[in-house]
Design a protein around this motif. Structure first.
Motif, short mmCIF file in Angstrom:
data_model
loop_
_atom_site.label_atom_id
_atom_site.label_comp_id
_atom_site.label_asym_id
_atom_site.label_seq_id
_atom_site.Cartn_x
_atom_site.Cartn_y
_atom_site.Cartn_z
N ASN A 34 8.89 57.57 29.95
CA ASN A 34 9.30 57.36 31.34
C ASN A 34 8.17 57.83 32.25
O ASN A 34 7.96 59.04 32.41
CB ASN A 34 10.58 58.14 31.65
N PRO A 35 7.40 56.91 32.86
CA PRO A 35 6.25 57.31 33.67
C PRO A 35 6.62 57.95 35.00
O PRO A 35 5.77 58.53 35.66
CB PRO A 35 5.52 55.98 33.90
N THR A 36 7.90 57.88 35.38
CA THR A 36 8.32 58.44 36.67
C THR A 36 8.88 59.84 36.55
O THR A 36 9.20 60.47 37.55
CB THR A 36 9.37 57.53 37.32
N ALA A 37 9.02 60.35 35.32
CA ALA A 37 9.60 61.67 35.11
C ALA A 37 8.52 62.74 35.08
O ALA A 37 7.51 62.61 34.37
CB ALA A 37 10.40 61.70 33.81
N GLY A 38 8.71 63.80 35.85
CA GLY A 38 7.77 64.91 35.83
C GLY A 38 6.40 64.56 36.38
O GLY A 38 6.18 63.49 36.95
N GLU A 39 5.46 65.46 36.17
CA GLU A 39 4.11 65.27 36.71
C GLU A 39 3.29 64.29 35.89
O GLU A 39 2.46 63.55 36.43
CB GLU A 39 3.39 66.62 36.74
N PHE A 40 3.52 64.25 34.56
CA PHE A 40 2.73 63.40 33.68
C PHE A 40 3.58 62.40 32.91
O PHE A 40 3.15 61.86 31.90
CB PHE A 40 1.95 64.26 32.69
N GLY A 41 4.78 62.14 33.40
CA GLY A 41 5.69 61.29 32.66
C GLY A 41 6.35 62.06 31.53
O GLY A 41 5.97 63.20 31.22
N ASP A 212 -2.07 50.05 33.00
CA ASP A 212 -1.85 51.49 32.89
C ASP A 212 -3.08 52.25 32.42
O ASP A 212 -3.02 53.45 32.18
CB ASP A 212 -0.67 51.78 31.95
N TYR A 213 -4.23 51.56 32.28
CA TYR A 213 -5.41 52.20 31.70
C TYR A 213 -5.87 53.41 32.51
O TYR A 213 -6.11 54.49 31.95
CB TYR A 213 -6.56 51.19 31.58
N PHE A 214 -6.01 53.27 33.81
CA PHE A 214 -6.51 54.37 34.63
C PHE A 214 -5.57 55.57 34.58
O PHE A 214 -6.02 56.72 34.53
CB PHE A 214 -6.71 53.92 36.08
N ASP A 215 -4.27 55.33 34.59
CA ASP A 215 -3.31 56.43 34.51
C ASP A 215 -3.41 57.15 33.18
O ASP A 215 -3.22 58.37 33.09
CB ASP A 215 -1.88 55.91 34.71
N MET A 216 -3.73 56.42 32.12
CA MET A 216 -3.88 57.03 30.80
C MET A 216 -5.17 57.85 30.75
O MET A 216 -5.17 58.99 30.28
CB MET A 216 -3.88 55.94 29.73
N VAL A 217 -6.27 57.27 31.22
CA VAL A 217 -7.56 57.95 31.17
C VAL A 217 -7.53 59.22 32.03
O VAL A 217 -8.10 60.25 31.65
CB VAL A 217 -8.69 57.00 31.63
N LEU A 218 -6.88 59.16 33.18
CA LEU A 218 -6.78 60.31 34.06
C LEU A 218 -5.70 61.29 33.61
O LEU A 218 -5.47 62.30 34.26
CB LEU A 218 -6.50 59.85 35.49
N ARG A 219 -5.03 60.96 32.52
CA ARG A 219 -3.94 61.77 31.96
C ARG A 219 -2.79 61.96 32.95
O ARG A 219 -2.09 62.98 32.91
CB ARG A 219 -4.47 63.13 31.47
N VAL A 275 -3.63 56.05 20.44
CA VAL A 275 -4.40 57.10 21.09
C VAL A 275 -3.40 58.11 21.65
O VAL A 275 -2.38 57.73 22.23
CB VAL A 275 -5.30 56.55 22.22
N VAL A 276 -3.67 59.39 21.44
CA VAL A 276 -2.83 60.45 21.97
C VAL A 276 -3.63 61.21 23.02
O VAL A 276 -4.80 61.55 22.80
CB VAL A 276 -2.33 61.40 20.86
N ASN A 277 -3.02 61.44 24.18
CA ASN A 277 -3.73 62.15 25.25
C ASN A 277 -2.92 63.32 25.80
O ASN A 277 -3.09 63.72 26.95
CB ASN A 277 -4.10 61.19 26.39
N THR A 278 -2.04 63.87 24.97
CA THR A 278 -1.22 65.00 25.41
C THR A 278 -1.99 66.31 25.38
O THR A 278 -1.55 67.31 25.96
CB THR A 278 0.02 65.13 24.51
#
Length: 346
Positions: A34-41, A212-219, A275-278
């Protein structure tokens, strides 16, 4: 169960470009992220199938590829050998194609690999210098390197390119814990959008920016994402290698695009790449314009790779002293204050 609940399952399919879109959608639905939940989804499935690899450590093969002159090559080698994994279950291969690194690599290997009795500390180790490598084509070299996994009966294969900088010693176990077919951790050039994964590919198999690439790269979105391309640090489960569904040999691409060739083969054989970015495990270096004009060439990387320059030359405790009050500094005599500034490399 579906019949009694009066529900009809939905199946969607299509040609390759449609499958890629469906794979990207599967990163979010149904009830995945859920990309709208919390600060980082919020990722609902990131920890569902994770396994503990510390109790019974897998046998791994780690291949280090030095394709060209590399800034901070000593950090790359030193940090790799510091990673957390039992040496008795760890096979290592180094493929060096840069003649200027030959002697330095040998010095580093003598320090890390052999004990006082000249015995290897690892399950097995091999260093291939430029004169030892018979196959100069990159596709063939990477194919050979990955094939070594079957020979040593490894459970996981790791391909590490020298442009990466690892900063977390748990990166190997973290990636294996997700138990994915092919997986990497997000690595980017600091301050840029250049990364080791793509959110989409065009009809030719090359980069296409996904929504969604930029949101992923910027975490801004942190999860485990199904993506069509990974590189630089690639972890592959051994059963996937044995199935022959992943390969670097691909006539559709030039030899320099060995990584694109690998991703194309995986997609065509329906092998998912993730790819994992957590968690921050490291970053990428800029490799261009690294010359041999100076006595210490890494010192001149201060403006090209400032993050790595600081990592190598600025003392790790320097930033802590920036928070000190005047009275907290060690003072051997009036108006003289002591604090760590640089590492022993300077």
């Amino acid at each position: 169960k579906q019949w009694y609940q009066r529900r009809v399952p939905i199946t969607a399919g299509g040609p390759m470009h449609v499958k890629l879109d469906l794979n990207r959608i599967s990163n979010y639905y149904p009830h995945v992220f859920n990309p709208t939940a919390g600060e980082f989804g919020e990722c609902y499935t990131c920890n569902e199938d994770r396994i503990d690899v510390t109790e019974n450590p897998p046998v791994i093969l780690t291949n280090l590829y030095v394709k060209e002159r590399t800034p901070f090559i000593d950090y790359f080698i030193n940090k790799t050998f510091e990673l957390n994994h039992p040496r008795s279950r760890w096979h290592v291969r180094i493929y060096n194609l840069a003649p200027s690194h030959t002697s330095h690599l040998q010095e580093l290997i003598n320090f890390h690999v052999y004990d006082d009795n000249n015995s290897e500390k690892f399950a097995s180790f091999e260093l291939f210098q430029p004169e030892d490598i018979q196959v100069k084509e990159l596709q063939a070299l990477y194919e050979y390197g990955m094939g070594e996994c079957t020979k040593v009966k490894c459970d996981w294969y790791f391909g590490l390119d020298s442009e990466i900088t690892i900063t977390d010693n748990d990166v190997l176990s973290d990636l294996m814990s997700y138990n994915k077919s092919v997986i990497t951790t997000q690595l980017t050039i600091p301050g840029q959008y250049w990364s080791n994964f793509w959110g989409g590919v065009n009809s030719d198999g090359f980069y296409k920016r996904s929504d969604d690439y930029f949101d992923m790269v910027l975490r801004k979105r942190r999860s485990v994402f199904n993506v069509p391309y990974v590189s630089s640090l690639v972890a592959i489960r051994s059963d996937v290698i044995q199935s022959k569904k992943v390969a670097y040999l691909n006539e559709r691409f030039s030899d320099s695009n060995y990584d694109v060739a690998f991703a194309d083969n995986a997609r065509r054989n329906n092998v998912f790449m993730y790819v994992v970015n957590t968690k921050q495990h490291g970053h990428l270096k800029k490799m261009e314009n690294y010359t041999a004009l100076h006595t210490n060439n890494d010192l001149w990387q201060i403006f090209v790779n400032p993050t790595d320059w600081k990592l190598n030359y600025i003392h790790k405790d320097y930033s802590k002293f920036l928070e000190f009050k005047r009275y907290q500094f060690p003072s051997p005599c009036p108006d003289v204050f002591m604090f760590p500034l640089v590492t022993g490399k300077l």
